[in-house]
Design a protein around this motif. Structure first.
Motif, PDB file in Angstrom:
ATOM      1  N   UNK A  95      19.823  34.724  49.016  1.00  0.00           N
ATOM      2  CA  UNK A  95      20.533  33.452  48.899  1.00  0.00           C
ATOM      3  C   UNK A  95      21.324  33.371  47.597  1.00  0.00           C
ATOM      4  N   UNK A  96      22.572  32.958  47.698  1.00  0.00           N
ATOM      5  CA  UNK A  96      23.424  32.808  46.527  1.00  0.00           C
ATOM      6  C   UNK A  96      24.588  31.892  46.888  1.00  0.00           C
ATOM      7  N   UNK A  97      24.912  30.976  46.012  1.00  0.00           N
ATOM      8  CA  UNK A  97      26.000  30.030  46.317  1.00  0.00           C
ATOM      9  C   UNK A  97      27.358  30.727  46.371  1.00  0.00           C
ATOM     10  N   UNK A  98      27.487  31.913  45.805  1.00  0.00           N
ATOM     11  CA  UNK A  98      28.769  32.629  45.835  1.00  0.00           C
ATOM     12  C   UNK A  98      29.170  33.063  47.252  1.00  0.00           C
ATOM     13  N   UNK A  99      28.216  33.148  48.159  1.00  0.00           N
ATOM     14  CA  UNK A  99      28.535  33.571  49.520  1.00  0.00           C
ATOM     15  C   UNK A  99      29.289  32.478  50.248  1.00  0.00           C
ATOM     16  N   UNK A 100      29.148  31.229  49.815  1.00  0.00           N
ATOM     17  CA  UNK A 100      29.722  30.092  50.519  1.00  0.00           C
ATOM     18  C   UNK A 100      31.090  29.670  49.999  1.00  0.00           C
ATOM     19  N   UNK A 101      31.570  30.302  48.943  1.00  0.00           N
ATOM     20  CA  UNK A 101      32.853  29.876  48.363  1.00  0.00           C
ATOM     21  C   UNK A 101      34.017  30.447  49.132  1.00  0.00           C
TER      22      UNK A 101
END
Length: 108
Positions: A102-108
């Motif tokens: 999980x990492x917020x960078x995947x959703x940008x």
């Protein structure tokens, strides 16, 4: 290479990571090959006269090790692997597959 110089190199690379907004990735800079290992982590180490850049896989096994004499060539490879990690995980998420972690960078 002395410890102060290694700390300077670490600060330079950490500044680049911050500018690129890659801080949420799993990475390790000059921590020692067996210290703070995680799955899917990008690592750079000073081993003897060379700089090693690699990524760990599941169970923190080593995947694709690159060796450099020049620190700035190693930095370039390290940041390139970071970018590749972001792109490949964004594609996985887009295609409905689970990301490496999980990492917020995947959703940008």
């Amino acid at each position: 290479m002395n410890r102060d110089l290694m700390e300077e190199y670490k600060k330079i690379l950490e500044d680049d990571i911050q500018i690129l907004d890659y801080e949420d990735l799993r990475y390790s800079i000059f921590e020692g090959p067996e210290n703070n290992r995680q799955e899917y982590q990008i690592r750079i180490e000073k081993i003897g006269e060379t700089f090693e850049v690699y990524m760990t896989a599941d169970r923190a096994g080593v995947m694709g090790k690159y060796k450099f004499k020049d620190i700035f060539d190693a930095f370039h490879q390290f940041l390139s692997i970071m970018q590749d990690t972001i792109l490949s995980n964004r594609k996985r998420v887009r295609d409905g597959d689970p990301p490496e972690y999980p990492c917020q960078l995947w959703d940008k």
